[in-house]
Design a protein around this motif. Structure first.
Motif, PDB file in Angstrom:
ATOM      1  N   ASP A 222       6.245 100.145  39.654  1.00  0.00           N
ATOM      2  CA  ASP A 222       4.863 100.526  39.371  1.00  0.00           C
ATOM      3  C   ASP A 222       3.913  99.749  40.264  1.00  0.00           C
ATOM      4  O   ASP A 222       4.059  98.545  40.448  1.00  0.00           O
ATOM      5  CB  ASP A 222       4.525 100.251  37.897  1.00  0.00           C
ATOM      6  CG  ASP A 222       5.145 101.304  36.991  1.00  0.00           C
ATOM      7  OD1 ASP A 222       5.637 102.322  37.518  1.00  0.00           O
ATOM      8  OD2 ASP A 222       5.128 101.094  35.760  1.00  0.00           O
ATOM      9  N   HIS A 223       2.936 100.487  40.831  1.00  0.00           N
ATOM     10  CA  HIS A 223       1.896  99.920  41.686  1.00  0.00           C
ATOM     11  C   HIS A 223       2.393  99.542  43.081  1.00  0.00           C
ATOM     12  O   HIS A 223       1.626  98.989  43.865  1.00  0.00           O
ATOM     13  CB  HIS A 223       1.233  98.690  41.037  1.00  0.00           C
ATOM     14  CG  HIS A 223       0.644  98.985  39.703  1.00  0.00           C
ATOM     15  ND1 HIS A 223      -0.444  99.805  39.535  1.00  0.00           N
ATOM     16  CD2 HIS A 223       0.985  98.560  38.461  1.00  0.00           C
ATOM     17  CE1 HIS A 223      -0.750  99.870  38.244  1.00  0.00           C
ATOM     18  NE2 HIS A 223       0.103  99.126  37.577  1.00  0.00           N
ATOM     19  N   SER A 224       3.687  99.801  43.416  1.00  0.00           N
ATOM     20  CA  SER A 224       4.158  99.500  44.748  1.00  0.00           C
ATOM     21  C   SER A 224       3.569 100.492  45.732  1.00  0.00           C
ATOM     22  O   SER A 224       3.198 101.603  45.379  1.00  0.00           O
ATOM     23  CB  SER A 224       5.691  99.543  44.815  1.00  0.00           C
ATOM     24  OG  SER A 224       6.132 100.878  44.706  1.00  0.00           O
ATOM     25  N   ALA A 225       3.503 100.092  47.009  1.00  0.00           N
ATOM     26  CA  ALA A 225       2.944 100.974  48.037  1.00  0.00           C
ATOM     27  C   ALA A 225       3.761 102.254  48.147  1.00  0.00           C
ATOM     28  O   ALA A 225       3.223 103.338  48.338  1.00  0.00           O
ATOM     29  CB  ALA A 225       2.920 100.238  49.380  1.00  0.00           C
ATOM     30  N   CYS A 226       5.082 102.122  48.002  1.00  0.00           N
ATOM     31  CA  CYS A 226       5.958 103.288  48.085  1.00  0.00           C
ATOM     32  C   CYS A 226       5.661 104.275  46.967  1.00  0.00           C
ATOM     33  O   CYS A 226       5.594 105.484  47.183  1.00  0.00           O
ATOM     34  CB  CYS A 226       7.415 102.830  48.009  1.00  0.00           C
ATOM     35  SG  CYS A 226       8.628 104.157  48.129  1.00  0.00           S
ATOM     36  N   GLU A 227       5.459 103.760  45.758  1.00  0.00           N
ATOM     37  CA  GLU A 227       5.183 104.619  44.607  1.00  0.00           C
ATOM     38  C   GLU A 227       3.828 105.301  44.745  1.00  0.00           C
ATOM     39  O   GLU A 227       3.683 106.490  44.446  1.00  0.00           O
ATOM     40  CB  GLU A 227       5.233 103.797  43.321  1.00  0.00           C
ATOM     41  CG  GLU A 227       5.142 104.627  42.041  1.00  0.00           C
ATOM     42  CD  GLU A 227       6.441 105.346  41.747  1.00  0.00           C
ATOM     43  OE1 GLU A 227       6.448 106.127  40.787  1.00  0.00           O
ATOM     44  OE2 GLU A 227       7.429 105.136  42.467  1.00  0.00           O
ATOM     45  N   ILE A 228       2.822 104.576  45.205  1.00  0.00           N
ATOM     46  CA  ILE A 228       1.496 105.167  45.403  1.00  0.00           C
ATOM     47  C   ILE A 228       1.568 106.285  46.437  1.00  0.00           C
ATOM     48  O   ILE A 228       0.987 107.368  46.264  1.00  0.00           O
ATOM     49  CB  ILE A 228       0.484 104.092  45.846  1.00  0.00           C
ATOM     50  CG1 ILE A 228       0.203 103.116  44.693  1.00  0.00           C
ATOM     51  CG2 ILE A 228      -0.812 104.740  46.310  1.00  0.00           C
ATOM     52  CD1 ILE A 228      -0.581 103.706  43.550  1.00  0.00           C
ATOM     53  N   MET A 229       2.292 106.049  47.549  1.00  0.00           N
ATOM     54  CA  MET A 229       2.436 107.065  48.590  1.00  0.00           C
ATOM     55  C   MET A 229       3.121 108.308  48.037  1.00  0.00           C
ATOM     56  O   MET A 229       2.738 109.439  48.362  1.00  0.00           O
ATOM     57  CB  MET A 229       3.246 106.500  49.763  1.00  0.00           C
ATOM     58  CG  MET A 229       3.383 107.479  50.931  1.00  0.00           C
ATOM     59  SD  MET A 229       4.444 106.839  52.246  1.00  0.00           S
ATOM     60  CE  MET A 229       3.493 105.382  52.730  1.00  0.00           C
ATOM     61  N   ALA A 230       4.152 108.110  47.199  1.00  0.00           N
ATOM     62  CA  ALA A 230       4.873 109.237  46.623  1.00  0.00           C
ATOM     63  C   ALA A 230       3.959 110.078  45.735  1.00  0.00           C
ATOM     64  O   ALA A 230       3.991 111.306  45.774  1.00  0.00           O
ATOM     65  CB  ALA A 230       6.075 108.728  45.820  1.00  0.00           C
ATOM     66  N   ILE A 231       3.126 109.418  44.938  1.00  0.00           N
ATOM     67  CA  ILE A 231       2.235 110.136  44.022  1.00  0.00           C
ATOM     68  C   ILE A 231       1.155 110.883  44.793  1.00  0.00           C
ATOM     69  O   ILE A 231       0.820 112.038  44.481  1.00  0.00           O
ATOM     70  CB  ILE A 231       1.612 109.167  43.002  1.00  0.00           C
ATOM     71  CG1 ILE A 231       2.709 108.560  42.108  1.00  0.00           C
ATOM     72  CG2 ILE A 231       0.588 109.884  42.126  1.00  0.00           C
ATOM     73  CD1 ILE A 231       2.253 107.379  41.309  1.00  0.00           C
ATOM     74  N   ILE A 232       0.603 110.255  45.821  1.00  0.00           N
ATOM     75  CA  ILE A 232      -0.417 110.919  46.643  1.00  0.00           C
ATOM     76  C   ILE A 232       0.194 112.142  47.334  1.00  0.00           C
ATOM     77  O   ILE A 232      -0.425 113.223  47.377  1.00  0.00           O
ATOM     78  CB  ILE A 232      -1.008 109.940  47.675  1.00  0.00           C
ATOM     79  CG1 ILE A 232      -1.854 108.880  46.957  1.00  0.00           C
ATOM     80  CG2 ILE A 232      -1.856 110.684  48.709  1.00  0.00           C
ATOM     81  CD1 ILE A 232      -2.382 107.792  47.866  1.00  0.00           C
ATOM     82  N   SER A 233       1.420 112.018  47.844  1.00  0.00           N
ATOM     83  CA  SER A 233       2.103 113.162  48.460  1.00  0.00           C
ATOM     84  C   SER A 233       2.294 114.277  47.445  1.00  0.00           C
ATOM     85  O   SER A 233       2.091 115.452  47.744  1.00  0.00           O
ATOM     86  CB  SER A 233       3.464 112.729  49.007  1.00  0.00           C
ATOM     87  OG  SER A 233       3.315 111.750  50.010  1.00  0.00           O
TER      88      SER A 233
END
Length: 257
Positions: A222-233
């Motif tokens: 949660d809150h990792s850069a990878c997770e944020i990128m995945a959600i934005i995609s």
């Protein structure tokens, strides 16, 4: 000649759903960040609204009637949309609402990918035809079938044990062969130019959408850069998927150039 009033009504309803779930996606992202539990509990409207979109696109094909390029073309398009509805049922409904969710989510995604693979197979057959009576097996299908058979053999001998990996590896060649076949429709001259352009744009959007889907499946804390990128995609997927479905649905109506 324009479309019937019912087609315009379906298009308007699709646009309304798109605007509402797109705005809602970003509101939820702002409120929840990358907290997975919050995102799941706040996305019920989006799941239902997004599942309705392919149904509306499929309904558009039901109004093709006598404006079809030929009866077989209309039936192939409608069959492809039936596969797409089944795929989105796996992704948006079973994946998010079936109990127990955690134990079955991978299986539902895999089944969804397989249904999309069947849809692409139908699109390839539709878009490689050169006449109303063309029953030739598309040579381009030998490559994705060879990859799928090879992947199935490796799975059978336990070289790997992931059904999802098998589905993804098998789907990729079908998708890119489908894009190639769509790109060639302008040169084959079987489809009117406007229909060919709709097919080409539809598969370009479909391919870009699936690439974003692959990116959105990235996982992280949660809150990792990878997770944020995945959600934005994930929030941009339907910006491509919705027009892809509409372009392909409208490509079934014979257009005069």
């Amino acid at each position: 000649m324009g479309y019937s009033k019912y087609v315009y009504l379906l298009l308007a309803f699709t646009l309304l759903l798109f605007v509402t779930f797109f705005v809602r996606d970003w509101i939820v992202l702002y409120q929840c960040g990358a907290v997975d539990s919050c995102l799941k509990n706040s996305s019920h409207y989006q799941h239902i609204a997004k599942f309705i979109v392919p149904i509306l696109a499929a309904m558009i094909t039901l109004f093709i009637g006598k404006r079809s390029i030929c009866t077989r073309d209309r039936l192939l398009l409608q069959a492809a949309f039936l596969m797409i509805i089944c795929a989105d049922f796996c992704f948006k409904i079973l994946h998010n609402y079936f109990i127990p969710y955690e134990e079955n989510q991978g299986e539902f995604i895999s089944f969804g990918i397989i249904f999309f693979m069947l849809a692409q197979l139908l699109f390839i057959y539709r878009h490689t035809r050169v006449s109303d009576t063309d029953h030739t097996f598309p040579w381009i299908l030998f490559f994705p079938f060879a990859v799928s058979i090879s992947a199935a053999v490796l799975l059978m001998f336990h070289i790997y044990d992931s059904i999802m990996f098998f589905a993804v590896i098998s789907y990729g060649p079908f998708l890119f062969c489908s894009l190639y076949a769509a790109w060639k429709t302008l040169k084959k001259k079987y489809f009117p130019k406007r229909n060919a352009r709709l097919i080409k744009r539809g598969l370009i959007c479909f391919t870009c959408c699936d690439l974003l889907t692959g990116l959105s499946l990235l996982t992280g804390a949660d809150h990792s850069a990878c997770e944020i990128m995945a959600i934005i995609s994930n929030n941009f997927i339907w910006c491509l998927y919705t027009p892809a479905l509409i372009f392909l649905a409208l490509s079934g109506f014979r257009h005069t150039d």
